[in-house]
Design an enzyme around this catalytic site. Structure first.
Site, short mmCIF file in Angstrom:
data_model
loop_
_atom_site.label_atom_id
_atom_site.label_comp_id
_atom_site.label_asym_id
_atom_site.label_seq_id
_atom_site.Cartn_x
_atom_site.Cartn_y
_atom_site.Cartn_z
N LEU A 68 16.83 83.03 19.03
CA LEU A 68 17.96 82.52 18.25
C LEU A 68 17.52 82.00 16.88
O LEU A 68 17.93 80.94 16.43
CB LEU A 68 18.69 81.43 19.04
N ASN A 97 24.28 72.08 12.99
CA ASN A 97 25.36 73.04 13.15
C ASN A 97 26.70 72.31 13.06
O ASN A 97 26.94 71.36 13.81
CB ASN A 97 25.25 73.75 14.50
N HIS A 103 15.46 78.24 13.44
CA HIS A 103 16.15 78.29 14.73
C HIS A 103 17.59 77.82 14.57
O HIS A 103 17.89 76.94 13.76
CB HIS A 103 15.42 77.41 15.75
N HIS A 104 18.48 78.40 15.37
CA HIS A 104 19.90 78.05 15.27
C HIS A 104 20.16 76.60 15.66
O HIS A 104 21.20 76.03 15.31
CB HIS A 104 20.73 78.99 16.16
N SER A 105 19.26 75.98 16.39
CA SER A 105 19.42 74.57 16.69
C SER A 105 19.17 73.70 15.46
O SER A 105 19.58 72.54 15.42
CB SER A 105 18.47 74.14 17.81
#
Length: 456
Positions: A23, A295, A136-138
């Site tokens: 991700l 996010n 990373h998407h986090s």
């Protein structure tokens, strides 16, 4: 230390649940001339990391996930862990670059270090080089990811320097204070909030429990990826939107709908009205939170009108559907649910997410995300950034994803596909550009656009 927001930690859980996915999301900048020397480039990245404390932090998780993960300073931070140099084989053209981007999307980021990486790509044709910035998407969504890339660029005249972002997230230990404050207000706000959330989430819940028609776009995915790109002039997109009274995002989705219609027709599949439901992320980020690394998105789940052959009819239908989704309150309701999740114990949330991630979802067939990029021409060490390509991962049985990024006067589409089940994603790139040409003609625009298609 600061706690991860619920959606941020959710991306960790999603990646843990499937060994086939990574991700990391990224931006690939194509830059004129030769790259800086290695010491000069390392110094540039180190200065950016110094301005942004989150780039020097890694995730620490509690045993058995009994507590919310936190961002903590990496005591052994070394910027060289996050820089890698590579080169394209001759002739260094766009197909070779697409293969490299696909390979980078396959690789997971090292959780023993802060979750980002810079890859310098040399030997691009036309005396160019590329910089692939991946996180990373986090750590980031599309908007905050672009702000990370901009931190590596030269300051734009008249624009303030990138601010320090050392107040991102909620400090560990403040969670219970926030919870107590929320509980005291619960008798007043709960009835109104529950009603609003229920009303707003009703269409989303209905979509989730009503799977779309069976499609080759939804199914198991492997570890390998494919990547393709398409381009359009942003001024053309604005003119098309003005001519038909729709938004830029509507024009983008209409061109993507035409491309998926071509793809499914080429696979001899029925292009029915209920065939393709897509996930469209919507940014909830305010201007004040522009540089915060986390996010702040929600999403809607519209059907693409791939049954319609006429591009203008598709465009008008997309405009009507997106207006209904936005006015229905689903996005705000989902955001409220995420806020509520932040007050709940983390362990059952994490375990529930892992369990849900292992159930095969059959609702969504594709992801399409549109991110507004820099309007000004950027430079890195005085070298002009000619274009920026978006690169996003795929997961949860979604075999293709389309990322759209505006930069200066160009709109670029980065298309990610599963290597085995989506070998024909070049059809999507070609279809997107063909639909833009058709819409330009129907809108009466005479100035030619300058797209080129490249793929694996």
């Amino acid at each position: 230390m600061t706690e991860l927001r619920p959606l941020d930690s959710g991306f960790m859980e999603l990646e843990d649940a499937d060994r086939h996915i990574s991700l990391g999301i990224g931006a690939v900048a194509i830059i004129a001339g030769a790259p800086p020397g290695r010491p000069e480039f390392s110094d540039m990245v180190a200065r950016s990391a110094e301005r942004n404390p989150r780039l020097r932090q890694k995730v620490r998780r509690a045993p058995l996930d009994l507590a919310t993960p936190v961002w903590e300073d990496d005591s052994d931070f070394d910027v060289t862990h996050h820089i890698r140099w590579t080169a394209l084989p001759t002739p260094g053209d766009d197909p070779a670059l697409c293969e490299l981007v696909a390979a980078e999307l396959e690789e997971r980021l090292d959780r023993d270090h802060p979750l980002w990486q810079c890859v310098v790509v040399e030997h691009l044709a036309g005396d160019r080089w590329a910089l692939f910035v991946k996180a990373h998407h986090s750590l980031v969504d599309g908007v905050s990811g672009i702000s990370v890339f901009r931190s590596f660029c030269d300051p734009v005249p008249g624009e303030p320097d990138h601010p320090r972002s050392d107040t991102q997230g909620r400090r560990a230990g403040m969670r219970w204070l926030d919870a107590v404050r929320g509980v005291t207000r619960l008798p007043v706000v709960a009835p109104r909030s529950v009603l609003a959330v229920t009303r707003g989430l009703a269409p989303v819940v209905s979509a989730v429990v009503s799977p779309a028609a069976e499609s080759s776009l939804n199914g198991p995915i492997g570890r390998q990826r494919r990547y393709a790109m398409a381009r359009a002039a942003l001024s053309d997109v604005h003119d098309i939107g003005a001519a038909f009274g729709v938004t830029v995002n509507d024009v983008v989705l209409a061109s993507v709908a035409g491309a998926y219609r071509d793809l499914l027709a080429g696979r001899n599949e029925r292009t029915a009205p209920d065939k393709l439901r897509i996930l469209v992320p919507i940014s909830m980020r305010s201007d004040k939170a522009k540089y915060l690394m986390d996010n702040r998105v929600t999403a809607v789940l519209p059907f693409l009108p791939i049954d319609m052959a006429d591009p203008v009819e598709r465009l008008n239908t997309i405009g009507e559907r997106m207006s209904r989704h936005k006015s229905g309150g689903a996005a705000q309701a989902e955001n409220s649910v995420l806020a509520l999740a932040g007050l709940l114990p983390f362990a059952p949330l994490a375990w529930s997410l892992r369990l849900l991630a292992r159930f095969p979802q059959r609702t969504v067939g594709a992801l399409v995300t549109n991110v507004p990029g820099p309007r000004d021409q950027l430079t890195i060490r005085g070298r002009t950034v000619s274009e920026i390509l978006p690169a996003v991962p795929i997961a949860m049985r979604v075999r293709t994803a389309v990322a759209v990024l505006s930069y200066a006067d160009q709109l670029t589409f980065g298309i990610t596909g599963d290597y085995d089940s989506a070998p024909d994603i070049a059809v999507l790139a070609e279809g997107i550009e063909r639909d833009f040409r058709r819409l330009r003609e129907r809108a009466g625009l005479r100035r030619p656009s300058r797209p080129e298609v490249s793929g694996p």
